[in-house]
Every structure is written in C-alpha cells, then in structure tokens.
Design a protein around this motif. Structure first.
Motif, PDB file in Angstrom:
ATOM      1  N   LEU A 111      51.434  39.351  31.589  1.00  0.00           N
ATOM      2  CA  LEU A 111      52.195  38.529  32.524  1.00  0.00           C
ATOM      3  C   LEU A 111      52.576  39.302  33.786  1.00  0.00           C
ATOM      4  O   LEU A 111      52.856  40.500  33.735  1.00  0.00           O
ATOM      5  CB  LEU A 111      53.466  38.006  31.860  1.00  0.00           C
ATOM      6  N   SER A 112      52.621  38.605  34.893  1.00  0.00           N
ATOM      7  CA  SER A 112      53.108  39.166  36.150  1.00  0.00           C
ATOM      8  C   SER A 112      54.535  38.696  36.370  1.00  0.00           C
ATOM      9  O   SER A 112      54.837  37.503  36.223  1.00  0.00           O
ATOM     10  CB  SER A 112      52.238  38.704  37.326  1.00  0.00           C
ATOM     11  N   VAL A 113      55.427  39.632  36.713  1.00  0.00           N
ATOM     12  CA  VAL A 113      56.837  39.302  36.927  1.00  0.00           C
ATOM     13  C   VAL A 113      57.300  39.885  38.258  1.00  0.00           C
ATOM     14  O   VAL A 113      56.676  40.795  38.813  1.00  0.00           O
ATOM     15  CB  VAL A 113      57.737  39.829  35.786  1.00  0.00           C
ATOM     16  N   GLN A 114      58.397  39.363  38.769  1.00  0.00           N
ATOM     17  CA  GLN A 114      59.032  39.915  39.965  1.00  0.00           C
ATOM     18  C   GLN A 114      60.531  39.662  39.883  1.00  0.00           C
ATOM     19  O   GLN A 114      60.989  38.796  39.127  1.00  0.00           O
ATOM     20  CB  GLN A 114      58.469  39.295  41.242  1.00  0.00           C
ATOM     21  N   LYS A 115      61.296  40.439  40.655  1.00  0.00           N
ATOM     22  CA  LYS A 115      62.735  40.247  40.699  1.00  0.00           C
ATOM     23  C   LYS A 115      63.106  39.173  41.712  1.00  0.00           C
ATOM     24  O   LYS A 115      62.572  39.152  42.825  1.00  0.00           O
ATOM     25  CB  LYS A 115      63.439  41.555  41.065  1.00  0.00           C
ATOM     26  N   PRO A 138      49.287  33.624  40.773  1.00  0.00           N
ATOM     27  CA  PRO A 138      48.996  32.958  42.045  1.00  0.00           C
ATOM     28  C   PRO A 138      49.097  33.880  43.257  1.00  0.00           C
ATOM     29  O   PRO A 138      48.513  33.566  44.304  1.00  0.00           O
ATOM     30  CB  PRO A 138      50.048  31.844  42.107  1.00  0.00           C
ATOM     31  N   LEU A 139      49.819  34.988  43.140  1.00  0.00           N
ATOM     32  CA  LEU A 139      49.940  35.912  44.273  1.00  0.00           C
ATOM     33  C   LEU A 139      48.712  36.813  44.390  1.00  0.00           C
ATOM     34  O   LEU A 139      48.131  36.956  45.464  1.00  0.00           O
ATOM     35  CB  LEU A 139      51.214  36.746  44.137  1.00  0.00           C
ATOM     36  N   LYS A 140      48.323  37.438  43.287  1.00  0.00           N
ATOM     37  CA  LYS A 140      47.140  38.305  43.311  1.00  0.00           C
ATOM     38  C   LYS A 140      45.847  37.498  43.299  1.00  0.00           C
ATOM     39  O   LYS A 140      44.783  38.037  43.568  1.00  0.00           O
ATOM     40  CB  LYS A 140      47.164  39.252  42.112  1.00  0.00           C
ATOM     41  N   ARG A 141      45.957  36.220  42.949  1.00  0.00           N
ATOM     42  CA  ARG A 141      44.788  35.357  42.753  1.00  0.00           C
ATOM     43  C   ARG A 141      43.885  35.935  41.674  1.00  0.00           C
ATOM     44  O   ARG A 141      42.663  36.069  41.842  1.00  0.00           O
ATOM     45  CB  ARG A 141      44.036  35.138  44.076  1.00  0.00           C
ATOM     46  N   HIS A 142      44.515  36.265  40.560  1.00  0.00           N
ATOM     47  CA  HIS A 142      43.810  36.739  39.372  1.00  0.00           C
ATOM     48  C   HIS A 142      44.031  35.733  38.244  1.00  0.00           C
ATOM     49  O   HIS A 142      45.104  35.145  38.126  1.00  0.00           O
ATOM     50  CB  HIS A 142      44.352  38.097  38.923  1.00  0.00           C
ATOM     51  N   VAL A 143      43.007  35.541  37.421  1.00  0.00           N
ATOM     52  CA  VAL A 143      43.157  34.772  36.193  1.00  0.00           C
ATOM     53  C   VAL A 143      42.630  35.630  35.045  1.00  0.00           C
ATOM     54  O   VAL A 143      41.503  36.123  35.079  1.00  0.00           O
ATOM     55  CB  VAL A 143      42.430  33.415  36.254  1.00  0.00           C
ATOM     56  N   THR A 144      43.497  35.842  34.064  1.00  0.00           N
ATOM     57  CA  THR A 144      43.140  36.641  32.902  1.00  0.00           C
ATOM     58  C   THR A 144      42.945  35.720  31.706  1.00  0.00           C
ATOM     59  O   THR A 144      43.745  34.800  31.487  1.00  0.00           O
ATOM     60  CB  THR A 144      44.235  37.681  32.590  1.00  0.00           C
TER      61      THR A 144
END
Length: 261
Positions: free
Chosen positions: A195-199, A244-250
């Motif tokens: 998962l990608s997370v941010q503050k 959606p930010l990096k435009r990556h799908v794993t």
C-alpha cells in the motif's frame, strides 16, 4: 497515451521484499503459498480516479503487454502468462482504511489467542476443504463459532483482514501455526509494502492512497479464467492495488494448489 483514450500499461522490474525475504519465503513454503503466489507492478499512462475502476480493469486485462506478461499461478504449481484478453471483468472495491495492527488485538481480548501468542485449539472439523483445529480458523470459516462475529461484515471486507485470512488459511498443503505472531508479522510486512500512504498535511495522520480491487476475468463464453476457473474458492484471488499518484498498479495473485485431496 494509448489509442482511443484507453489506459496503457508497461511492466516494471520491481521486486518486493516480502517475496525475497528468507524467513517469509520459508513461511510461505510451510503454509503452502510458495509457488502459487505472484506479485507484479505495471505503470499506466492516464490519470486514474476510483469511479473508473471497471474501465481500468478491463483495459488492464485486455492490454497486449499485460496479457503477455501478467503471471497466473497454476493449481499444479508454477507460473505462466495469462495469454488471453478478457471479454468482461468484475472489479470489486476493497476498503483499506485500517492502518494499525491493533485491529487484531481483539484476538487476545476475546480469548482466541493466549497472552503469549499461542492460538487456542479446538476439536478438528473439516469445512470447505480446510481442516479446522484452532479457534482462529474456526472464527474465519464457521458461523457456529462463538467468535464468528468478533469482526463485523464491514471489517471482514477490509484488505488487512483479507490478507490475514489468506495467510492463515494458506494453500492445499498447509502446516498451520500454533502461535499467531508469524501470521501477524507477515501480514504487516505485506500490507506495508503493497500500500501507498501519505500524511494528511492538516491532521498529520496517515492516509492510504491506494485503491484496491479484487478482480476476475471472463472469456467470451462467460466463464471465469483469471485468476482461476474456480472463482468461488476463497483462496483464489487477484487484487489490483492502484497508486494514482505514481500511476502504478500492483497485482497480488494467488491460486489454491497443491491440495492432497
């Protein structure tokens, strides 16, 4: 950009630590997951929004680059490219708002797990192809369990809970754990790496950026072929995790295999 406004995809040479870590690989082998699990990441070209999930997944499973490189585990072991383009797809949004492993504290609080992590046993039962010999698997699979409602239906749909369920149930040749800690530590590692997370800039709280979808693909006859022909088995799954930010799908894909039955 792909022709016709479609999403286009390119395979990235990305590796994940949980697939390379010796201790986790040994656990995957013990649980019957090794050789039946694949993880790959693709880059896509257009901006993605969650409401586009059906178009996104259909474009993904029709893209020539994807169909020639996306690995599909076999229930007999080994990996091979999907090969076929999807005639249609299903894409179910999977919530992933929980970010703390405290979510599993109630296993101890409700008496499924001892203070030292040992899982409470029970009389052996056989349900849906799984041998149930402890209270955690009983909670996961049997409505008759005194602990079946420990997690609400909404909580059971959370990606964190689903990962936990998947590693606990394992593959066809699974040696189950007596202690809950290997399950929890493995789930934590997988969850953090996928998962990608941010503050949040205002609250400083962590937020999950990733959109998670559980997907299946159907052929022109309406038969499911990806991730497996047996789409109803709880251990046959393919999750698409979209950043959606990096435009990556794993893609995290598993097929239940190696069963001695």
């Amino acid at each position: 950009m792909a022709a016709g406004g479609k999403f286009g995809f390119q395979l990235l040479s990305r590796t994940f630590g949980f697939m390379e870590d010796r201790e986790i690989k040994d656990l995957f082998m013990k649980w019957g997951l090794q050789g039946y699990l694949s993880v790959q990441t693709y880059m896509f070209e257009k901006h993605f929004q969650a409401y586009q999930k059906d178009d996104f997944v259909l474009d993904f499973l029709r893209d020539p680059t994807v169909t020639s490189t996306l690995l599909m585990p076999s229930k007999r072991g080994g990996l091979s490219a999907v090969g076929s383009a999807a005639a249609s797809v299903t894409a179910k949004a999977v919530p992933c708002s929980i970010i703390s492993m405290d979510f599993f504290d109630r296993l101890r609080a409700d008496g499924l797990v001892h203070d030292d992590g040992r899982i409470c046993g029970c009389f052996d039962e056989y349900v849906e192809g799984f041998t149930i010999s402890d209270e955690i698997r009983k909670m996961l699979l049997m409505e008759e369990s005194d602990h079946y409602d420990l997690y609400s239906d909404e909580e059971k749909e959370q990606f964190l809970f689903l990962l936990f369920r998947h590693v606990v149930l394992g593959g066809g040749c699974c040696q189950y754990e007596d202690n809950v800690e290997p399950y929890l530590s493995t789930v934590k590692t997988i969850y953090k790496q996928l998962l990608s997370v941010q503050k949040d800039p205002t609250t400083k709280a962590l937020q999950v950026l990733s959109n998670v979808f559980r997907v299946t693909a159907l052929d022109e006859k309406g038969n499911t072929y990806y991730p497996s022909e047996d789409s109803d088995h709880p251990q046959n799954f393919s999750y698409l995790l979209v950043d959606p930010l990096k435009r990556h799908v794993t893609v995290l894909c598993h097929v239940y295999g190696g069963s001695p039955f």
